[in-house]
Design a protein around this motif. Structure first.
Motif, mmCIF file in Angstrom:
data_model
loop_
_atom_site.group_PDB
_atom_site.id
_atom_site.type_symbol
_atom_site.label_atom_id
_atom_site.label_comp_id
_atom_site.label_asym_id
_atom_site.label_seq_id
_atom_site.Cartn_x
_atom_site.Cartn_y
_atom_site.Cartn_z
ATOM 1 N N GLY A 112 0.978 -1.233 -0.131
ATOM 2 C CA GLY A 112 -0.116 0.028 -0.094
ATOM 3 C C GLY A 112 0.696 1.475 0.191
ATOM 4 N N LYS A 113 2.238 1.225 0.235
ATOM 5 C CA LYS A 113 3.141 2.343 0.423
ATOM 6 C C LYS A 113 2.580 3.370 1.377
ATOM 7 C CE LYS A 113 4.582 0.518 -3.487
ATOM 8 N NZ LYS A 113 5.952 -0.325 -3.436
ATOM 9 N N ILE A 114 2.178 2.711 2.504
ATOM 10 C CA ILE A 114 1.746 3.413 3.552
ATOM 11 C C ILE A 114 2.631 3.366 4.692
ATOM 12 C CG2 ILE A 114 -0.007 3.922 5.146
ATOM 13 C CD1 ILE A 114 -2.083 2.717 2.964
ATOM 14 N N GLU A 115 3.377 4.242 4.947
ATOM 15 C CA GLU A 115 4.502 4.099 6.275
ATOM 16 C C GLU A 115 4.085 4.731 7.250
ATOM 17 O OE1 GLU A 115 7.239 2.580 5.917
ATOM 18 O OE2 GLU A 115 7.593 2.156 3.753
ATOM 19 N N GLY A 116 4.183 4.262 8.388
ATOM 20 C CA GLY A 116 3.984 4.775 9.746
ATOM 21 C C GLY A 116 2.484 4.704 10.187
ATOM 22 N N ALA A 117 1.677 3.764 9.376
ATOM 23 C CA ALA A 117 0.358 3.662 9.731
ATOM 24 C C ALA A 117 0.129 3.067 11.182
ATOM 25 C CB ALA A 117 -0.304 2.795 8.541
ATOM 26 N N ARG A 118 -0.825 3.559 11.786
ATOM 27 C CA ARG A 118 -1.087 3.131 13.355
ATOM 28 C C ARG A 118 -1.874 1.745 13.127
ATOM 29 N NH1 ARG A 118 -5.829 5.366 17.399
ATOM 30 N NH2 ARG A 118 -5.331 4.046 19.218
ATOM 31 N N ILE A 119 -1.358 0.772 13.571
ATOM 32 C CA ILE A 119 -1.700 -0.414 13.602
ATOM 33 C C ILE A 119 -2.239 -0.960 14.892
ATOM 34 C CG2 ILE A 119 -1.223 -3.086 13.147
ATOM 35 C CD1 ILE A 119 -0.965 -1.076 10.784
ATOM 36 N N HIS A 120 -3.428 -1.281 15.243
ATOM 37 C CA HIS A 120 -4.288 -1.454 16.419
ATOM 38 C C HIS A 120 -3.701 -2.908 16.789
ATOM 39 C CE1 HIS A 120 -6.620 1.840 17.044
ATOM 40 N NE2 HIS A 120 -6.946 1.780 15.897
ATOM 41 N N PRO A 121 -3.195 -3.363 18.069
ATOM 42 C CA PRO A 121 -2.897 -4.619 18.515
ATOM 43 C C PRO A 121 -3.746 -5.795 18.130
ATOM 44 C CG PRO A 121 -2.795 -3.079 20.315
ATOM 45 C CD PRO A 121 -3.415 -2.521 19.239
ATOM 46 N N MET A 122 -3.438 -6.898 17.903
ATOM 47 C CA MET A 122 -4.413 -8.050 17.453
ATOM 48 C C MET A 122 -5.111 -8.270 18.596
ATOM 49 S SD MET A 122 -3.499 -8.803 14.325
ATOM 50 C CE MET A 122 -3.076 -7.073 13.888
ATOM 51 N N ILE A 123 -6.091 -8.768 18.241
ATOM 52 C CA ILE A 123 -7.355 -9.265 19.664
ATOM 53 C C ILE A 123 -6.936 -10.958 19.396
ATOM 54 C CG2 ILE A 123 -9.346 -9.162 20.675
ATOM 55 C CD1 ILE A 123 -9.828 -6.566 19.022
ATOM 56 N N GLY A 124 -6.526 -11.122 20.472
ATOM 57 C CA GLY A 124 -6.295 -12.558 20.596
ATOM 58 C C GLY A 124 -7.618 -13.500 21.353
ATOM 59 N N MET A 125 -7.611 -14.795 21.430
ATOM 60 C CA MET A 125 -8.667 -15.651 21.964
ATOM 61 C C MET A 125 -8.076 -15.965 23.226
ATOM 62 S SD MET A 125 -9.502 -18.358 19.162
ATOM 63 C CE MET A 125 -10.820 -18.820 19.852
ATOM 64 N N ASP A 126 -8.910 -16.101 24.238
ATOM 65 C CA ASP A 126 -8.738 -16.559 25.479
ATOM 66 C C ASP A 126 -8.237 -17.917 25.446
ATOM 67 O OD1 ASP A 126 -9.725 -14.413 26.610
ATOM 68 O OD2 ASP A 126 -11.657 -15.013 26.813
ATOM 69 N N ASN A 127 -8.801 -18.724 24.549
ATOM 70 C CA ASN A 127 -8.158 -20.175 24.380
ATOM 71 C C ASN A 127 -8.008 -20.340 22.892
ATOM 72 O OD1 ASN A 127 -7.481 -22.671 24.498
ATOM 73 N ND2 ASN A 127 -9.713 -23.544 24.915
ATOM 74 N N PRO A 128 -6.845 -20.547 22.339
ATOM 75 C CA PRO A 128 -6.895 -20.456 20.859
ATOM 76 C C PRO A 128 -6.586 -21.942 20.415
ATOM 77 C CG PRO A 128 -4.535 -20.132 21.937
ATOM 78 C CD PRO A 128 -5.657 -19.931 22.942
ATOM 79 N N TRP A 129 -7.385 -22.849 21.118
ATOM 80 C CA TRP A 129 -7.520 -24.204 20.561
ATOM 81 C C TRP A 129 -8.711 -24.794 20.628
ATOM 82 C CZ3 TRP A 129 -2.761 -25.392 19.248
ATOM 83 C CH2 TRP A 129 -1.583 -25.031 20.013
ATOM 84 N N HIS A 130 -8.947 -25.638 19.609
ATOM 85 C CA HIS A 130 -10.344 -26.332 19.468
ATOM 86 C C HIS A 130 -11.666 -25.445 19.360
ATOM 87 C CE1 HIS A 130 -8.692 -30.292 20.818
ATOM 88 N NE2 HIS A 130 -8.181 -29.479 21.584
#
Length: 305
Positions: A112-130
């Motif tokens: 995208g040729k977009i430098e310095g964009a604000r990237i919000h933190p990834m929202i993870g799962m409480d339990n990333p299994w099953h």
């Protein structure tokens, strides 16, 4: 004059991994020449063997780790089949989220040729299994026995597996039961090399909120051997099943579903709910495979809207 490569095939060298590729391979550079190595993590120092040296990049195999990443997780060899399709399973979950955040940042900058964009933190799962509500399991034959599981990386060899650590327990149970029934009835597995045999894939879809289950049998042939016995056995063993569907795919292709689908038993669709919204799910329809995070995603979109 032909440029000499920094590294040569079969050479063993020491490297430090700097990054990860989109599919989780470690990236190291020798005099600016990139080497991609499965299972390498950023910050790790290792000895590798160069197994391919193309003009613009090389492929290596990890031989020995000298310095380990704090985000590395060891997977016991005997448990490897359970992690089929989990390219980042050797990375601790918070490290996976950090890696994915960096992937978004790099895509915005590089594409995208977009430098310095604000990237919000990834929202993870409480339990990333099953969590996966859908399985598409390839079927084949090994030593005269029907097998179903995962493709060995970069091959079409099927590793027989009864469980995946990212699929919901009900999905694992259904795949295991259908595989056992097909073995008992002697249904011929698909032979990709000769384009012969019958059963190509077993697909299972599951409504996490409703508990409704769909089994899809994908065959090369129009006829499904022992169809009535197969249906009766599935209905008997899987009490949550609401739909059994036969999909026909006669083509030489890696595409899983064919164009023709018919209901063998029960309903054409199963239902699931995300929040207050009810979804009807057919064999070929798109539906997010992670319903827990889909709800989080929708709620975040509504918050921003």
């Amino acid at each position: 004059m032909k440029k000499t490569l920094s590294v040569q095939k079969n050479e063993e060298i020491e490297v430090v991994f700097e990054d990860l590729t989109h599919d989780g391979a470690g990236v190291a550079k020798v005099d600016g020449y990139p080497l991609f190595v499965k299972n390498g993590l950023p910050g790790e120092k290792a000895r590798i063997k160069v197994i391919k040296a193309n003009k613009n990049y090389g492929i290596g195999r990890l031989l020995e780790l000298y310095e380990r990443s704090p985000y590395r997780v060891d997977i016991p060899k005997e448990d490897a089949p359970k992690y089929g399709g989990c390219q980042l399973a050797h990375i601790r979950y918070d490290g996976q989220l950090m890696y994915k955040e960096n992937q978004v940042r790099q895509a915005l900058a590089r594409i995208g040729k977009i430098e310095g964009a604000r990237i919000h933190p990834m929202i993870g799962m409480d339990n990333p299994w099953h969590y996966r509500n859908k399985a598409q399991v390839p079927v084949g034959e090994k030593n005269g026995k029907l097998v179903a599981g995962f493709f060995k990386p970069r091959t079409h060899e099927i590793l027989d597996a009864d469980e995946s650590v990212i699929q919901l327990p009900a999905v694992n149970e259904a795949v295991r039961a259908v595989k056992e029934i097909c073995r008992e009835l002697g249904i011929p597995a698909y032979d990709e090399e000769h384009h012969s045999g019958v059963l190509r894939h077993i697909m299972v879809r599951y409504g996490r909120k409703t508990g409704e289950l769909m089994v899809v049998l994908i065959t090369r042939t129009v006829e499904l051997p022992h169809r009535k016995k197969l249906v009766d056995a599935i209905v008997s063993r899987l009490k949550q099943v609401k739909s059994i569907v036969h999909n026909i795919n006669p083509k030489r292709t890696n595409v899983i579903l064919g164009e023709k689908t018919k209901v063998l038993w029960g309903n054409e669709v199963i239902y699931d709910k995300i929040g207050d919204i009810k979804f009807a799910i057919s064999a070929p329809s798109f539906y997010q495979v992670n319903p827990v995070q889909t709800k989080v995603l929708y709620e975040k979109a509504l918050e921003y809207a």
